[in-house]
Design an enzyme around this catalytic site. Structure first.
Site, PDB file in Angstrom:
ATOM      1  N   LYS A   1      -3.212   3.914  -2.990  1.00  0.00           N
ATOM      2  CA  LYS A   1      -3.415   5.272  -3.482  1.00  0.00           C
ATOM      3  C   LYS A   1      -2.287   6.185  -3.036  1.00  0.00           C
ATOM      4  CE  LYS A   1      -8.428   5.275  -3.204  1.00  0.00           C
ATOM      5  NZ  LYS A   1      -8.717   4.287  -2.182  1.00  0.00           N
TER       6      LYS A   1
ATOM      7  N   ASP B   1       0.825  -1.209   0.000  1.00  0.00           N
ATOM      8  CA  ASP B   1       0.000   0.000   0.000  1.00  0.00           C
ATOM      9  C   ASP B   1       0.858   1.257   0.000  1.00  0.00           C
ATOM     10  OD1 ASP B   1      -2.349  -1.368   0.004  1.00  0.00           O
ATOM     11  OD2 ASP B   1      -2.565  -1.371   2.184  1.00  0.00           O
TER      12      ASP B   1
ATOM     13  N   MET C   1      -7.895   7.883  10.031  1.00  0.00           N
ATOM     14  CA  MET C   1      -8.395   8.641   8.875  1.00  0.00           C
ATOM     15  C   MET C   1      -9.299   9.780   9.344  1.00  0.00           C
ATOM     16  SD  MET C   1      -9.218   5.320   6.484  1.00  0.00           S
ATOM     17  CE  MET C   1      -9.778   4.280   7.833  1.00  0.00           C
TER      18      MET C   1
END
Ligand code: SAH
Length: 482
Positions: free
Chosen positions: A275, A253, A388
């Site tokens: 991402k 990741d 997050m």
């Protein structure tokens, strides 16, 4: 900062020395030290010593080195492959070095790095295996310490194992290239042959290696879902490290640092799937399919996820897909971001008499109308770690206050927890919304909320709310914060 970025000014190579002569100039301990080092090789030593001390004389007698018992002159360097200037006299050493250079022979002068063509390493010798440790002259003591540590790690029988390996090289070349051959060698060095050699049984080792050669093609692949930890390389577990070094493919990741991916084999496939701003990233379905494809190809795969793989990592979907496809897998835990953040603030996640439970949440589930269960837990004293959470900071704070949590509840926020680039902030729940305005926080951010947080150490952190009130000036100051 990462080892991948540092450049070596001296590049290690192994020089072929068998059948060559090596000259050492000097009478005393400096020369003796070099002679002892070189005597570990099969080079023919030529020691130029007009006034050798008794220890050096004894060494010469015992080692069979050629003794040139005359005052040094350039002619003594004729036809040698390497020169060591070790007279203890800097000016004389320089002269030797100049002569050597004129003759086109690489030279080392003791304690004068500026006149050296090469440095002598600290050496771990398990011939034919050699580990040379260099510090570019910066730390001979460090090099010796490392040598002792490495020496302790490696079985004395390593050389015999390497010699046995050399005798199997031709046979192994006949195995299909790629996975099958690599697996032979890793089983050779980590499996039965290595164990037999260590136990001193050469015949058994030989037999075990033959067996590995004729073994059927290895079964299907294996996927390890591995926690890479919060970012610092040395927070990786030993198991994760071992699997990384064995992996044929590494799927990782965006949050996993390059330095951790680089711990894999140089020839391992490296497949980024996460991402990163503006870059293409794979969908979860594509990642599942990729893991299955690699597994079916018989590869050993390390699927690296930041922190712990089972915390906000979508590991469940990957495991379900692998189970369905019949591919073996295992999970290796990692240090989750909440733990790294707590460590960075020295704050207790549970605190006797204050908080005896903790919540891992994203805060994103606060967006509905009803309060999720964890809000009630927060009110009853749980420590809350918000993953997050930057973009929902105001929502989290607002809803918790609305639900009855005091606006004075302590809050700690860290960007890039565990890393040298980390930035720490502290404040209260009432300050938390200001987090959303901070465009300067571009790394991952962890927020911890609760009364136990007040037990942390905020000496090296900035107030959360300062940014809001002081505007641009403080943003500049924050830019230079370590
Ligand atoms: N599996 C990971 C979490 C993945 S979700 C774990 O166990 O840590 C990604 C979120 O984790 C980020 O948005 C951030 O909130 C948090 N995170 C990961 N690494 C972090 C770090 N070094 N510092 C602060 N937060 C981090």
């Amino acid at each position: 900062m990462s080892p991948a970025n540092a450049k070596l000014n001296a590049f290690p190579v192994f020089m072929r020395i068998d059948g060559e002569a090596v000259a050492i100039v000097g009478n005393r301990e400096e020369a003796l030290a070099k002679a002892r080092l070189l005597a570990q090789s099969s080079a023919a030593l030529r020691i130029i010593a007009d006034d050798a001390d008794p220890d050096l004389l004894a060494f010469i007698a015992a080692s069979g080195a050629v003794h040139v018992g005359a005052a040094y002159e350039a002619a003594h360097l004729q036809d040698v492959a390497l020169v060591f200037a070790a007279t203890g006299d800097k000016a004389l050493d320089r002269r030797v070095a100049e002569d050597a250079r004129r003759l086109g022979i690489p030279v080392n002068a003791v304690d004068q790095p500026d006149v050296c063509d090469f440095f002598t390493p600290a050496l771990v010798n398990r011939a034919p295996v050699a580990i040379a440790i260099g510090t570019e002259g910066a730390g001979p003591v460090l090099a010796q310490m490392l040598r002792v540590r490495i020496d302790r790690m490696l079985p004395p029988s390593l050389g015999r194992l390497a010699a046995l390996a050399a005798s199997f090289r031709a046979a192994a070349e006949k195995l299909p290239k790629g996975n099958r051959r690599r697996r032979f060698w890793s089983d050779f060095f980590a499996g039965a042959p290595a164990k037999a050699i260590e136990a001193g049984d050469h015949a058994q080792a030989h037999g075990a290696a033959l067996e590995l050669l004729s073994a059927d093609a290895p079964a299907g692949g294996h996927i390890a879902l591995v926690g890479a930890g919060p970012g610092a390389e040395d927070l990786l577990t030993l198991r994760a490290h071992r699997l990384l070094m064995e992996a044929d493919a590494i799927v990782y990741d965006a949050l996993v640092p390059e330095a951790i991916v680089a711990m894999g084999r140089r020839d391992a496939e490296r497949l980024p799937v996460g991402k990163r701003k503006g870059c293409h990233s794979k969908s979860q379905e594509e990642i599942n399919a990729l893991l299955i494809e690699l597994g079916q190809a018989g590869k050993r795969v390390v699927r690296l996820k930041s922190g712990d793989p089972l915390v906000f990592g979508r590991a469940c979907e990957e495991m379900a897909a692998l189970r369905e496809a019949g591919i073996a897998y295992e999970v290796v835990p990692g240090v989750t971001a909440a733990f790294a953040a707590a460590a960075d603030f020295e704050l207790p996640l549970t605190l006797r008499g204050v908080s005896s439970s903790m919540v891992f949440t994203t805060g994103h589930d606060l967006k509905g109308n009803s309060l999720p269960d964890w809000a009630k837990l927060a009110i009853s004293g749980a420590t809350v770690a918000v993953y997050m959470g930057r973009s929902v900071a105001a929502e989290v704070a607002g809803r918790l206050i609305e639900a009855g949590l005091s606006p004075d509840t302590a809050v700690a926020v860290v960007e890039n927890a565990s890393l040298g680039t980390r930035r720490r902030f502290h404040g209260t729940l009432a300050d938390l919304p200001s987090l959303e305005e901070r465009a300067d926080l571009t790394g991952p951010v962890m927020t911890i909320i609760g009364d136990a947080v007040a037990g942390g150490n905020f000496e090296r952190s900035e107030p959360l709310a300062a940014h809001k009130h002081e505007g641009a000036a403080s943003a500049v100051a924050e830019g230079v914060h370590p």
